[in-house]
Each structure stands twice: as C-alpha cells, then as structure tokens.
Design a protein around this motif. Structure first.
Motif: not given
Length: 124
Positions: A30-50
């Motif tokens: 579960l912790a691994k999934k949360q980390v992966i989800d957090g990374i995906i969210f951060e990448v998407k957020t930064n991509y759309y901000k760019a």
C-alpha cells in the motif's frame, strides 16, 4: 542414548507471526502504491504547469510585439503632431511593462520545465 524431540504443537505463535508478516507485506504494498500515485500526480501536475507556462510565454511575446509596434506608431503620430506626449509616454510605459512581463514569463517557463525535469528523475 540420543533422543530426538519434535514438537507436534508449536502453539499459535507461528500462525500469528505469519499473519503479522502478511499484514506487513500488505502495508508495504500500500505504501508503495501511494508513493507511485504521488509521483504520477506530481509529474502530471508539473507537465500541465509547463504547458500552461508555455502558453503564457506565447501570449506575452505576442503582447510585447503588439505594444512595441503600437509605441512606434504613436511615436510617429507624435512627430506629425497627431499624438500628445501623454499618449507617447503611456504607450512607452505599456511597451516596457510588456517586455518585463515577457521576461518574467520566460523565467516562469524555465522554472516549470525544471520542476518537470526534477519530478521525472532528471537534474540529480
């Protein structure tokens, strides 16, 4: 005489240790999934901000060009006596402000690209 002793019943300790290990494994997954989800969210957020900052940059560049041309036109009108000094000053101020906004939009775009690069593992 040598004797061998094998316990037939070890109690519930072994079962409880197995269950505890299974729970630890589930928690880790579960912790691994949360980390992966957090990374995906951060990448998407930064991509759309760019993307947003790139569009802001394009708009600022067009605005800067337009206001520079406008200033040149008003300055030419002033030389012909068709525009006041106030109009020239106002036009120059707007042109200079748009140039500053353009520089700021370049900075913001570079920062957004840097954040995106960092979120996908670059820049380390």
């Amino acid at each position: 005489m040598v004797s061998l002793s094998i316990p037939l019943f070890t109690g519930f300790g072994r079962v409880s240790r197995i269950k505890a290990a299974e729970e630890d494994l589930k928690s880790a997954e579960l912790a691994k999934k949360q980390v992966i989800d957090g990374i995906i969210f951060e990448v998407k957020t930064n991509y759309y901000k760019a993307l947003e900052e790139y569009e802001n940059l394009r708009v600022a560049e067009k605005k800067k060009k337009y206001l520079q041309e406008n200033y040149k036109a008003i300055e030419a009108k002033n030389k012909e006596g068709l525009a006041t000094l106030t109009e020239v000053t106002d036009s120059l101020t707007k042109s200079l402000n748009s140039a500053s906004e353009y520089q700021q939009s370049i900075f913001n775009y570079i920062i957004s690209l840097s954040k995106l690069d960092n979120s996908i593992g670059g820049g380390r």
